[in-house]
Write an enzyme that holds these catalytic residues in place. Structure first.
Site, PDB file in Angstrom:
ATOM      1  N   SER A 261     -17.734  15.147  -4.075  1.00 31.98           N
ATOM      2  CA  SER A 261     -18.604  15.494  -3.152  1.00 31.98           C
ATOM      3  C   SER A 261     -18.224  15.550  -1.858  1.00 31.98           C
ATOM      4  CB  SER A 261     -19.576  14.482  -3.322  1.00 31.98           C
ATOM      5  OG  SER A 261     -20.672  14.514  -2.233  1.00 31.98           O
TER       6      SER A 261
ATOM      7  N   ALA B 125       3.710  10.737   3.405  1.00 37.54           N
ATOM      8  CA  ALA B 125       5.307  10.485   3.343  1.00 37.54           C
ATOM      9  C   ALA B 125       5.306  10.223   1.886  1.00 37.54           C
ATOM     10  CB  ALA B 125       5.841   9.343   4.058  1.00 37.54           C
TER      11      ALA B 125
ATOM     12  N   LYS C 116      12.207  14.613   4.445  1.00 37.34           N
ATOM     13  CA  LYS C 116      12.365  13.190   4.656  1.00 37.34           C
ATOM     14  C   LYS C 116      13.660  12.831   3.908  1.00 37.34           C
ATOM     15  CE  LYS C 116      10.396   8.866   3.238  1.00 37.34           C
ATOM     16  NZ  LYS C 116       9.079   8.190   2.700  1.00 37.34           N
TER      17      LYS C 116
ATOM     18  N   PRO D 168      17.824   4.916   2.683  1.00 41.97           N
ATOM     19  CA  PRO D 168      18.269   6.438   2.385  1.00 41.97           C
ATOM     20  C   PRO D 168      17.768   6.900   0.961  1.00 41.97           C
ATOM     21  CG  PRO D 168      20.234   5.159   2.004  1.00 41.97           C
ATOM     22  CD  PRO D 168      19.350   4.076   2.406  1.00 41.97           C
TER      23      PRO D 168
ATOM     24  N   LEU E 239      -6.195   5.188  -6.151  1.00 36.95           N
ATOM     25  CA  LEU E 239      -6.609   4.127  -5.772  1.00 36.95           C
ATOM     26  C   LEU E 239      -7.708   3.280  -6.384  1.00 36.95           C
ATOM     27  CD1 LEU E 239      -7.194   5.345  -2.153  1.00 36.95           C
ATOM     28  CD2 LEU E 239      -5.529   4.287  -2.897  1.00 36.95           C
TER      29      LEU E 239
END
Length: 512
Positions: free
Chosen positions: A44, A55, A83, A101, A342
């Site tokens: 929706s 990131a 990145k 790194p 989530l």
């Protein structure tokens, strides 16, 4: 309605929710499942997505490759930059800074891990400068500090072969890009708000979802990508949420994009603050900024004022406030519903793992893709491996907060002294003795990642691998000096990130 459980192959998959999780899932299922599987995604426009995670980590290469995505096209479409790692500022002590790194640290020799060779030489050296910093032996660190980037070399003998990289991008643009890809591959998108979830009383299986306009969308497999609401797995099927807030006390975030004041650097910055930390994520056309903090130690208005005061460019949009609790659902797949994103769990974005955990859920679903019998042993295996991965990532994020010497605020006093999971305690004890780091089953973060963070936050072990003591001191010294010199010269010879992007993958200018 027809029952979801039975015999034979899955024919109808319903994805509840869009955003990054929904469209990553849709694009993958459309490309990689068997012919004859109809994929429908319901979202929706009235319901916003979180979408502040900009990131990533290098595993995204694998996902994009599986979908046949051209990298330069993807970078242009999402206004991405490259990145090489994350710079952590003020995490051990307020004046400290180091880079975690991507890629390898140094080179192992005669079966001895590089960090043990370095530790031994550091202790034997006449001065600290003789051995250098551990970051001197990372091509990613040295390129990042110089603002330079190129893709890794194919020649395994080259130090460029040890370079790893990921991306900073606009998560909303990535979802839009994947939507186009998914729809071209046959995914059906339905616009609508879900009002009800239908469940078969006897089996407990989901049979369909009912929209606000009365339409019913039936399916056999349901993917819950509804975000923190966890509409099906949590609200309907009643799977409880396990909070990890006692280990990860940050429960608020404020996100605020601003203009780019300078050419973007090829790394994320995470700066420790009084009650949490601030992120700085440079894209081609803007800078992503945010403050992740503990509401028990800082109120929302003060957090926003702090973030605004630290912006390096002009505010490009109104700040967004978010609430969350770190943790995960007890079960990520129940009956015929799999939660991805989530709706399954949340770990704050300190190590940029949210999109990876989406990707990991999709990969394991594809590896264990069910038929209509929904074999419980396959569901159990999915849950076992995903729960373990969430816990391993959790421990690595906790490490950053706990391995600190800061005690200048109540927040950092709590983090430094809090009890941590036994699994993390075991890793710390192994490290603090003779610098042992062991990767366990499917652990996302490499030994080099643990070493970079532990040493970066002043967790220097008492000793090192005894085998390293057998190396002649002059050979170790020459080996390190040569490696440091090659890495430095290679990084200096790279193009700047701005030059690389302009040559290969510059995004179109923003409309005035």
């Amino acid at each position: 309605m027809t029952g979801a459980r039975g015999e034979g192959p899955i024919k109808r998959v319903v994805i509840v929710g869009g955003g990054t999780a929904g469209w990553m899932t849709a694009a993958a299922l459309a490309r990689l499942t068997a012919a004859g599987v109809a994929v429908t995604l319901i979202e929706s426009d009235e319901i916003g997505t979180v979408g502040v995670g900009e990131a990533t980590i290098p595993t995204l290469h694998d996902f994009n490759h599986l979908l046949g995505i051209d990298e330069d096209e993807f970078v242009r479409a999402t206004q991405a930059t490259f990145k090489l790692g994350i710079e952590f500022v003020g995490w051990g002590l307020p004046e400290d800074r180091y880079i975690h790194p991507f890629g390898r640290l140094g080179r192992d020799a005669v079966g001895i891990k590089f960090h043990n060779i370095w530790l031994r030489q550091m202790r034997a050296a006449a001065s600290a400068q003789e051995a250098g910093r551990i970051g001197d032996y990372s091509i990613a660190v040295q390129a990042a500090l110089r603002g330079r980037f190129t893709r890794p070399a194919g020649d395994p003998a080259s130090v460029l072969a040890s370079l790893g990289y990921a991306f900073h991008f606009d998560a909303g643009l990535y979802a839009r890009y994947l939507r186009g890809l998914a729809e071209r591959n046959g995914v059906t998108r339905i616009e609508g708000r879900i009002e009800k979830v239908d469940v078969e009383p006897e089996s407990g299986f989901v049979t369909g979802v009912v929209l606000a306009d009365g339409r019913c969308v039936e399916g056999e497999l349901f993917i819950d990508c509804s975000g923190f609401r966890s509409l099906i797995l949590g609200n309907t099927l009643g799977v409880a949420f396990e909070s990890w807030q006692h280990w990860l006390p940050c429960d608020r975030a404020i996100a605020a994009p601003c203009t780019n004041p300078e050419p973007p650097v090829p790394y994320t910055r995470a700066t420790a603050d009084a009650a949490g930390w601030r992120w700085r994520i440079p894209l081609q056309h803007r800078m992503g900024n945010g403050y992740v903090y503990s509401s028990a130690h800082l109120d929302d208005d003060a957090a926003e004022a702090r973030l605004r005061s630290m912006l390096e460019g002009s505010l490009a949009a109104a700040p967004r406030r978010l609430r969350f609790t770190a943790g995960r659902r007890d079960t990520l797949w129940k009956k015929n519903c799999v939660a991805i994103g989530l709706s399954a769990g949340f770990l704050e974005p300190l190590e940029s793992t949210s999109i990876h955990l989406i990707q990991s859920g999709i990969a394991r679903l594809l590896a264990l893709f069910p038929d209509r019998s929904f074999a419980q042993h396959e569901i159990d295996e999915y849950n076992r491996t995903l729960r373990l991965e969430y816990e391993q990532v959790r421990d690595f994020v906790i490490l950053h907060y706990h391995a600190t010497q800061r005690g200048d605020t109540p927040f950092w006093q709590y983090c430094r002294t809090m009890p941590v999971p036994d699994s993390l305690t075991e890793k710390l004890e192994l490290w603090r003795g003779n610098a042992r780091v062991f990767r366990r089953q499917d652990d996302l973060f490499t030994e080099d990642s643990w070493v970079a963070v532990l040493l970066g936050q002043n967790e220097v072990p008492r000793g090192q691998d005894p085998l390293a003591d057998a190396l002649p001191a002059d050979e170790s010294r020459n080996f390190l000096a040569h490696l440091r010199d090659v890495i430095s010269k290679t990084a200096a010879a790279m193009p700047t990130q701005a030059e690389f992007i302009a040559r290969h993958c510059a995004a179109p200018p923003l409309a005035a």
